[in-house]
Design an enzyme around this catalytic site. Structure first.
Site, PDB file in Angstrom:
ATOM      1  CG  ASP A  90      -8.944  -3.241  -3.713  1.00 18.94           C
ATOM      2  OD1 ASP A  90      -8.013  -2.075  -2.833  1.00 18.94           O
ATOM      3  OD2 ASP A  90      -9.776  -3.771  -3.263  1.00 18.94           O
ATOM      4  CE1 TYR A 134     -13.067  -7.325   1.564  1.00 25.04           C
ATOM      5  CE2 TYR A 134     -11.037  -8.912   1.111  1.00 25.04           C
ATOM      6  CZ  TYR A 134     -11.837  -8.453   1.960  1.00 25.04           C
ATOM      7  OH  TYR A 134     -10.594  -7.080   2.246  1.00 25.04           O
ATOM      8  NE  ARG A 188      -4.175  -1.602   0.420  1.00 20.86           N
ATOM      9  CZ  ARG A 188      -5.628  -1.740   1.166  1.00 20.86           C
ATOM     10  NH1 ARG A 188      -5.521  -0.464   2.316  1.00 20.86           N
ATOM     11  NH2 ARG A 188      -6.364  -2.632   1.176  1.00 20.86           N
ATOM     12  NE  ARG A 244      -6.517   4.860   3.497  1.00 23.84           N
ATOM     13  CZ  ARG A 244      -7.373   3.912   4.117  1.00 23.84           C
ATOM     14  NH1 ARG A 244      -9.036   3.808   4.149  1.00 23.84           N
ATOM     15  NH2 ARG A 244      -6.995   2.467   4.243  1.00 23.84           N
ATOM     16  NE  ARG A 273      -9.983   9.834  -1.165  1.00 25.94           N
ATOM     17  CZ  ARG A 273      -9.861   9.520   0.139  1.00 25.94           C
ATOM     18  NH1 ARG A 273      -9.741   7.666   0.746  1.00 25.94           N
ATOM     19  NH2 ARG A 273      -9.896  10.131   1.170  1.00 25.94           N
TER      20      ARG A 273
HETATM   21  O1  CP3 Z   1      -0.296  -1.641  -2.949  1.00 32.12           O
HETATM   22  C1  CP3 Z   1      -0.536  -1.018  -3.387  1.00 32.12           C
HETATM   23  O2  CP3 Z   1       0.255   0.214  -3.318  1.00 32.12           O
HETATM   24  C2  CP3 Z   1      -1.413  -1.110  -4.498  1.00 32.12           C
HETATM   25  C3  CP3 Z   1      -2.626  -1.030  -4.696  1.00 32.12           C
HETATM   26  C4  CP3 Z   1      -3.758  -1.636  -3.194  1.00 32.12           C
HETATM   27  C5  CP3 Z   1      -5.044  -1.412  -2.890  1.00 32.12           C
HETATM   28  N1  CP3 Z   1      -5.830  -2.139  -2.493  1.00 32.12           N
HETATM   29  C6  CP3 Z   1      -5.495   0.033  -2.429  1.00 32.12           C
HETATM   30  C7  CP3 Z   1      -6.256   0.486  -1.477  1.00 32.12           C
HETATM   31  C8  CP3 Z   1      -3.295  -3.108  -3.047  1.00 32.12           C
HETATM   32  C9  CP3 Z   1      -2.857  -3.963  -3.686  1.00 32.12           C
HETATM   33  C10 CP3 Z   1      -4.777  -3.462  -2.346  1.00 32.12           C
HETATM   34  C11 CP3 Z   1      -4.950  -5.413  -2.093  1.00 32.12           C
HETATM   35  C12 CP3 Z   1      -6.464  -5.368  -1.235  1.00 32.12           C
HETATM   36  N2  CP3 Z   1      -7.066  -4.295  -1.447  1.00 32.12           N
HETATM   37  C13 CP3 Z   1      -6.385  -6.133  -0.108  1.00 32.12           C
HETATM   38  C14 CP3 Z   1      -4.721  -6.808   0.172  1.00 32.12           C
HETATM   39  C15 CP3 Z   1      -4.174  -6.746   0.363  1.00 32.12           C
HETATM   40  C16 CP3 Z   1      -4.203  -6.443   2.249  1.00 32.12           C
HETATM   41  O3  CP3 Z   1      -4.579  -5.111   2.751  1.00 32.12           O
HETATM   42  O4  CP3 Z   1      -4.641  -6.732   2.985  1.00 32.12           O
HETATM   43  C17 CP3 Z   1      -7.099  -6.014   0.267  1.00 32.12           C
HETATM   44  C18 CP3 Z   1      -8.114  -6.978   1.295  1.00 32.12           C
HETATM   45  C19 CP3 Z   1      -8.323  -5.132  -0.778  1.00 32.12           C
HETATM   46  C20 CP3 Z   1      -9.773  -4.974   0.196  1.00 32.12           C
HETATM   47  C21 CP3 Z   1      -9.927  -2.997   0.232  1.00 32.12           C
HETATM   48  N3  CP3 Z   1      -9.793  -2.735  -0.704  1.00 32.12           N
HETATM   49  C22 CP3 Z   1     -10.107  -2.916   1.551  1.00 32.12           C
HETATM   50  C23 CP3 Z   1     -10.742  -4.188   2.852  1.00 32.12           C
HETATM   51  C24 CP3 Z   1     -10.274  -1.252   1.121  1.00 32.12           C
HETATM   52  C25 CP3 Z   1     -11.325  -0.370   2.773  1.00 32.12           C
HETATM   53  C26 CP3 Z   1     -10.009  -0.547   3.434  1.00 32.12           C
HETATM   54  C27 CP3 Z   1      -9.000   0.404   3.717  1.00 32.12           C
HETATM   55  O5  CP3 Z   1      -7.968   0.019   4.075  1.00 32.12           O
HETATM   56  O6  CP3 Z   1      -9.612   1.691   3.996  1.00 32.12           O
HETATM   57  C28 CP3 Z   1      -9.467  -0.949   0.094  1.00 32.12           C
HETATM   58  C29 CP3 Z   1      -9.200   0.327  -0.209  1.00 32.12           C
HETATM   59  C30 CP3 Z   1      -8.392   0.458  -1.103  1.00 32.12           C
HETATM   60  N4  CP3 Z   1      -7.342  -0.030  -1.460  1.00 32.12           N
HETATM   61  C31 CP3 Z   1      -8.229   2.147  -0.227  1.00 32.12           C
HETATM   62  C32 CP3 Z   1      -6.328   1.627  -1.571  1.00 32.12           C
HETATM   63  C33 CP3 Z   1      -5.735   3.233  -0.998  1.00 32.12           C
HETATM   64  C34 CP3 Z   1      -7.968   3.037   0.637  1.00 32.12           C
HETATM   65  C35 CP3 Z   1      -9.115   3.057  -0.058  1.00 32.12           C
HETATM   66  C36 CP3 Z   1      -8.973   5.478   0.432  1.00 32.12           C
HETATM   67  O7  CP3 Z   1      -9.983   5.649   1.248  1.00 32.12           O
HETATM   68  O8  CP3 Z   1      -8.760   6.047  -0.497  1.00 32.12           O
END
Ligand code: CP3
Length: 344
Positions: A74, A151, A24, A28, A37
């Site tokens: 994502d 999910y 990640r 944020r 965003r």
């Molecule tokens: O790593 C990176 O920089 C690449 C981008 C990336 C994101 N999600 C961006 C994201 C990657 C590789 C993921 C993978 C992902 N997404 C996983 C597996 C890895 C992990 O963290 O466990 C999972 C379970 C998800 C599903 C997901 N996406 C959830 C549950 C959420 C909401 C919870 C949260 O952390 O806000 C997201 C949103 C998400 N994916 C954000 C980002 C930058 C935040 C969105 C925002 O509010 O801007």
């Protein structure tokens, strides 16, 4: 490629200094991410607009001396393209309009054509590769079938995914049908990312650790293994190294090693040294700082990194990373200290 540290580590070659990147890393904690965003309106628009996904992928590389870029996207864009209707509520996480409960629900799912429904990912990979111009490798990714299924069955990310876990006992034929469909869709999706130009793949199995060891192997690892076998038997995709990350499931690490991947992600609840001894140099390990340590001070971050490198010793096959994604309010100066300490 100018910086090949990540590829060398995955190849178990000796590297000048260990490669480092952060799960990640585009997200944020960066004010420039939050600004983009806000302009785009929501997270999914960022993922689905190749120019924006490219800009965000490159944001952390402008600030830090990172050894890899990871595609900004994502794991839930795949089930979205399969037809479940995804949205991200501010501060609430993902939500699907439709959930998977029966075999009929599984039958209705599309296997998306990567060149069509997921074309925005192909375009983003091509654009990012052009912008990177060989500076560092680009990591593509997908969720593991089990984690994505969690999910799809739950409809959101609440309550320990009890509905998905119940399905493993009450209706394993539905779960297996869903996982089999996800194996096909994920294989195609990852092949599309490889053809578009990614250099490394990562499988995120964030919820593998919710399963008993036997069920982890039967449902989560088995479906990842099918994807790995598909990619490793196809001459168009077999050269791309794969990193598998099953959070909280490392009791199964011996079985993970046998899956045919080049790297394993390690969370912070185990020692890297113990895990290195367990895998006996057969695969590269990636990890494993507690993301919470980045809320301390640059001095503490430095000494934690030093401890990790000392504990690891002179052995090849190390990628330094966090044990899970970087947290939202992480101070940027500690991220800087982390990366510098690894390269020092
Ligand atoms: O790593 C990176 O920089 C690449 C981008 C990336 C994101 N999600 C961006 C994201 C990657 C590789 C993921 C993978 C992902 N997404 C996983 C597996 C890895 C992990 O963290 O466990 C999972 C379970 C998800 C599903 C997901 N996406 C959830 C549950 C959420 C909401 C919870 C949260 O952390 O806000 C997201 C949103 C998400 N994916 C954000 C980002 C930058 C935040 C969105 C925002 O509010 O801007």
């Amino acid at each position: 490629m100018k910086n090949t540290r990540l590829l060398q580590a995955l190849n178990l070659e000796v590297v000048d200094v260990p490669p480092v990147w952060l799960m990640r890393q585009a997200g944020r904690y960066l004010p420039e991410y939050r600004a983009l965003r806000a302009k785009a309106g929501n997270f999914l628009t960022l993922c689905q607009t190749p120019e924006l996904a490219t800009e965000i992928t490159l944001q952390p590389l402008k600030r830090f001396d990172l050894d890899a870029a990871i595609l900004f996207s994502d794991i839930l864009t795949l089930p979205e393209a399969m037809g479940l209707g995804l949205s991200f509520q501010e501060g609430e996480g993902p939500r699907f309009e439709r959930r998977i409960e029966t075999l009929k629900d599984v039958d209705k799912l599309a296997i998306p054509d990567t060149e069509d429904a997921l074309n925005y990912v192909v375009k983003a990979v091509q654009l990012i590769k052009k912008e990177l111009n060989g500076r560092v490798p680009l990591i593509g990714f997908a969720g593991s079938p089990w984690t994505v299924a969690c999910y799809m069955i739950e409809g959101n990310s609440h309550k320990n995914f009890i509905n998905a876990r119940k399905m493993a006992y009450q209706a394993p034929e539905v779960l297996n049908a869903l996982l089999d469909k996800l194996v096909i869709a994920t294989t195609q999706y990852l092949k599309g990312q490889i053809l578009a130009g990614v250099d490394v793949l990562m499988l995120f199995d964030t919820w593998g650790g919710l399963l008993t060891p036997a069920y982890y192997r039967a449902f989560s690892l088995a479906s990842m293994q099918k994807i790995i076998a598909n990619l490793k038997s196809d001459p168009a995709t077999q050269h791309i190294p794969i990193i598998l990350f099953s959070k909280g499931a490392l009791t199964n690490i011996d079985a993970m090693v046998e899956s045919g991947v080049q790297g394993l992600g390690i969370d912070w609840t185990v020692s890297m040294r113990q895990m290195r001894e367990r895998v006996q140099g057969k695969v590269c390990l990636q990890g494993n700082l507690d993301p919470a340590v980045l809320f301390s001070t640059p001095q503490i971050v430095q000494s934690t990194v030093r401890d990790l490198l000392n504990e690891w010793g002179p052995h090849p096959g190390l990628i330094v990373n966090l044990g899970h994604g970087i947290e939202q309010h992480t101070p940027i100066e500690n991220v800087q200290a982390f990366i510098e300490a690894v390269h020092a």
